[in-house]
Design an enzyme around this catalytic site. Structure first.
Site, PDB file in Angstrom:
ATOM      1  N   GLY A 154     -12.663   7.178   6.442  1.00 17.49           N
ATOM      2  CA  GLY A 154     -11.924   6.547   7.535  1.00 17.49           C
ATOM      3  C   GLY A 154     -10.450   6.878   7.365  1.00 17.49           C
ATOM      4  O   GLY A 154     -10.076   7.853   6.731  1.00 17.49           O
ATOM      5  N   ARG A 155      -9.612   6.000   7.934  1.00 18.09           N
ATOM      6  CA  ARG A 155      -8.168   6.276   7.869  1.00 18.09           C
ATOM      7  C   ARG A 155      -7.652   6.348   6.434  1.00 18.09           C
ATOM      8  O   ARG A 155      -6.879   7.241   6.080  1.00 18.09           O
ATOM      9  CB  ARG A 155      -7.401   5.200   8.635  1.00 18.09           C
ATOM     10  CG  ARG A 155      -7.253   5.519  10.105  1.00 18.09           C
ATOM     11  CD  ARG A 155      -6.469   4.410  10.776  1.00 18.09           C
ATOM     12  NE  ARG A 155      -7.300   3.225  10.802  1.00 18.09           N
ATOM     13  CZ  ARG A 155      -7.707   2.636  11.932  1.00 18.09           C
ATOM     14  NH1 ARG A 155      -7.319   3.091  13.091  1.00 18.09           N
ATOM     15  NH2 ARG A 155      -8.474   1.578  11.896  1.00 18.09           N
ATOM     16  N   ILE A 156      -8.079   5.378   5.603  1.00 14.95           N
ATOM     17  CA  ILE A 156      -7.578   5.371   4.219  1.00 14.95           C
ATOM     18  C   ILE A 156      -8.180   6.559   3.450  1.00 14.95           C
ATOM     19  O   ILE A 156      -7.472   7.258   2.718  1.00 14.95           O
ATOM     20  CB  ILE A 156      -7.893   4.027   3.528  1.00 14.95           C
ATOM     21  CG1 ILE A 156      -7.184   2.881   4.257  1.00 14.95           C
ATOM     22  CG2 ILE A 156      -7.478   4.065   2.053  1.00 14.95           C
ATOM     23  CD1 ILE A 156      -7.581   1.482   3.793  1.00 14.95           C
ATOM     24  N   THR A 234     -10.793   1.039  -4.360  1.00 18.61           N
ATOM     25  CA  THR A 234      -9.733   0.226  -3.742  1.00 18.61           C
ATOM     26  C   THR A 234     -10.256  -0.431  -2.464  1.00 18.61           C
ATOM     27  O   THR A 234      -9.462  -0.873  -1.637  1.00 18.61           O
ATOM     28  CB  THR A 234      -8.500   1.094  -3.381  1.00 18.61           C
ATOM     29  OG1 THR A 234      -8.949   2.192  -2.570  1.00 18.61           O
ATOM     30  CG2 THR A 234      -7.783   1.606  -4.597  1.00 18.61           C
ATOM     31  N   SER A 235     -11.597  -0.472  -2.304  1.00 19.89           N
ATOM     32  CA  SER A 235     -12.138  -1.003  -1.043  1.00 19.89           C
ATOM     33  C   SER A 235     -12.425  -2.501  -1.188  1.00 19.89           C
ATOM     34  O   SER A 235     -11.537  -3.326  -0.953  1.00 19.89           O
ATOM     35  CB  SER A 235     -13.375  -0.215  -0.618  1.00 19.89           C
ATOM     36  OG  SER A 235     -14.426  -0.330  -1.565  1.00 19.89           O
ATOM     37  N   ARG A 236     -13.631  -2.836  -1.601  1.00 14.57           N
ATOM     38  CA  ARG A 236     -13.983  -4.225  -1.897  1.00 14.57           C
ATOM     39  C   ARG A 236     -14.860  -4.217  -3.146  1.00 14.57           C
ATOM     40  O   ARG A 236     -15.721  -3.339  -3.297  1.00 14.57           O
ATOM     41  CB  ARG A 236     -14.754  -4.860  -0.734  1.00 14.57           C
ATOM     42  CG  ARG A 236     -13.889  -5.280   0.434  1.00 14.57           C
ATOM     43  CD  ARG A 236     -12.936  -6.438   0.083  1.00 14.57           C
ATOM     44  NE  ARG A 236     -12.164  -6.873   1.235  1.00 14.57           N
ATOM     45  CZ  ARG A 236     -10.952  -6.429   1.536  1.00 14.57           C
ATOM     46  NH1 ARG A 236     -10.364  -5.521   0.761  1.00 14.57           N
ATOM     47  NH2 ARG A 236     -10.305  -6.887   2.591  1.00 14.57           N
ATOM     48  N   GLU A 265     -13.227 -11.969  -7.298  1.00 13.52           N
ATOM     49  CA  GLU A 265     -11.778 -12.121  -7.514  1.00 13.52           C
ATOM     50  C   GLU A 265     -11.384 -13.590  -7.485  1.00 13.52           C
ATOM     51  O   GLU A 265     -11.923 -14.336  -6.671  1.00 13.52           O
ATOM     52  CB  GLU A 265     -11.017 -11.354  -6.425  1.00 13.52           C
ATOM     53  CG  GLU A 265     -11.240  -9.875  -6.536  1.00 13.52           C
ATOM     54  CD  GLU A 265     -10.571  -9.072  -5.422  1.00 13.52           C
ATOM     55  OE1 GLU A 265      -9.716  -9.624  -4.705  1.00 13.52           O
ATOM     56  OE2 GLU A 265     -10.912  -7.891  -5.282  1.00 13.52           O
ATOM     57  N   HIS A 283      -5.806  -6.294  -7.127  1.00 10.01           N
ATOM     58  CA  HIS A 283      -5.893  -6.199  -5.660  1.00 10.01           C
ATOM     59  C   HIS A 283      -4.499  -6.057  -5.019  1.00 10.01           C
ATOM     60  O   HIS A 283      -4.071  -6.911  -4.238  1.00 10.01           O
ATOM     61  CB  HIS A 283      -6.628  -7.408  -5.068  1.00 10.01           C
ATOM     62  CG  HIS A 283      -7.211  -7.140  -3.710  1.00 10.01           C
ATOM     63  ND1 HIS A 283      -8.355  -7.725  -3.242  1.00 10.01           N
ATOM     64  CD2 HIS A 283      -6.778  -6.326  -2.693  1.00 10.01           C
ATOM     65  CE1 HIS A 283      -8.608  -7.313  -2.013  1.00 10.01           C
ATOM     66  NE2 HIS A 283      -7.659  -6.447  -1.655  1.00 10.01           N
TER      67      HIS A 283
HETATM   68  C1  GLV Z   1      -6.790  -5.720   1.724  1.00 13.29           C
HETATM   69  O1  GLV Z   1      -7.599  -5.825   0.862  1.00 13.29           O
HETATM   70  C2  GLV Z   1      -7.090  -5.296   3.041  1.00 13.29           C
HETATM   71  O2  GLV Z   1      -8.272  -5.251   3.428  1.00 13.29           O
HETATM   72  O3  GLV Z   1      -6.139  -5.012   3.785  1.00 13.29           O
END
Ligand code: GLV
Length: 318
Positions: A154-156, A234-236, A265, A283
């Site tokens: 996706g974008r990220i 870095t997602s979930r 978390e 996070h």
């Molecule tokens: C942070 O975790 C977000 O989803 O922007």
């Protein structure tokens, strides 16, 4: 009488400015207790929420019939029950597009730190245990020229691919559907998840958390990765099975991991905490001043739009 807007955590001042004409309640810097949150929600027409709050049916019912919009100050919105909102005619918005580059920076920071053992070597230095330069001391793995596997382009994911290109990396990606523009832009190649896991030197995860992606990376997937490979998330947190990852890292079945998100978390699996080859961030993916300002403003603007009878800028799809 101005309508009531609840902001569930202290946010950058830039995000409060668009809301100043409402009857505004801003809760504390730390996440509110559930009781406090439900009490504060009562009578709210708009809620600016964060990833720390469960915005579920109970919350929506506590707010009451006047609730029109929940603006989550995050791109991920797995903390919001979108179906429950839809049933009640409540609009849910998120903050896509304003945090892609910053989150991609975080992914690359973790990727580099894990590859080059930054956490471990810095801990040694600070402890006063660095005795000499050594030909074999803290040697890691190269990043440049390696194969970067992106799960979720996706974008990220695309912002990460662009960084990978800058490091002369070969880009492989796994997505539900092919993205030919991105393939051209990054010389990226679409692959199934197995091929990506088996061949990538770095696997960076950028999928939203859904029923389908929960534990997408588990024991079997980790077993497919190279012993020299690095996993970045870095997602979930729940997209990766943390226990399985800790075991793979402890046994040297993969080289290292860089994590920004966790299954429970702010608890982090105790096994991960004891591992030198896990780089662990709390996070902070979108955590730059500029980006947090943009996120706060966008969330606030979504509330203003809905409460003014206009279309929100960034509604989430149901
Ligand atoms: C942070 O975790 C977000 O989803 O922007």
């Amino acid at each position: 009488m101005p309508e009531k807007v609840l902001v569930t955590r202290e946010i950058p001042a830039a995000g409060l400015r668009p809301l100043q004409d409402f009857d505004l309640t801003v809760l504390s810097e730390a996440p509110p207790e559930r009781d406090e949150l439900l009490e504060a929600a009562r009578g709210a027409a708009g809620v600016l929420s964060n990833v720390t709050e469960g915005i579920d049916a109970e919350f929506m019912d506590a707010a009451g019939d006047g609730l029109k919009v929940v603006a989550n100050m995050a791109v991920g919105y797995d903390n919001v029950d979108v179906d429950a909102a839809d049933e009640r005619g409540i609009i849910v918005t998120n903050t896509p597009g304003v945090l892609d580059e910053t989150t991609a920076d975080t992914a690359f920071m973790l990727l580099l730190a894990a590859a080059r053992r930054l956490g471990e070597s810095e801990r040694t230095l600070r402890a006063g245990d660095w005795e000499w330069w050594g030909p074999k001391l803290f040697v890691g793995v190269d990043v440049w020229g390696k194969k970067l596997g992106i799960v979720g382009l996706g974008r990220i994911g695309q912002a990460v691919a662009r960084r990978g290109k800058g490091f002369g990396m070969e880009i492989l990606y796994h997505n539900r559907s092919r993205n030919e523009d991105a393939e051209r832009a990054f010389d990226a190649r679409h692959a199934d998840l197995d091929e990506l896991l088996e061949t990538a030197d770095f696997v960076s995860v950028h999928t939203p958390l859904t029923d389908e992606t929960q534990h997408l990376i588990g024991p079997e997937e980790l077993a497919k990765m190279k012993p020299t490979a690095v996993l970045v998330n870095t997602s979930r947190g729940p997209v990766v099975n943390e226990e399985a990852l800790a075991d793979a890292l402890a046994d040297g079945r993969i080289f290292a991991a860089g994590l920004d998100v966790y299954e429970n978390e702010p608890q982090v699996h105790p096994k991960l905490l004891g591992l030198e080859n896990a780089v662990l961030a709390p996070h902070i993916g979108s955590g730059s001043t500029e980006t947090r300002n943009r996120m706060a403003v966008l969330a606030a603007e979504n509330i203003v739009a809905v409460l003014s009878g206009e279309e929100p800028k960034t509604p989430v799809g149901v």
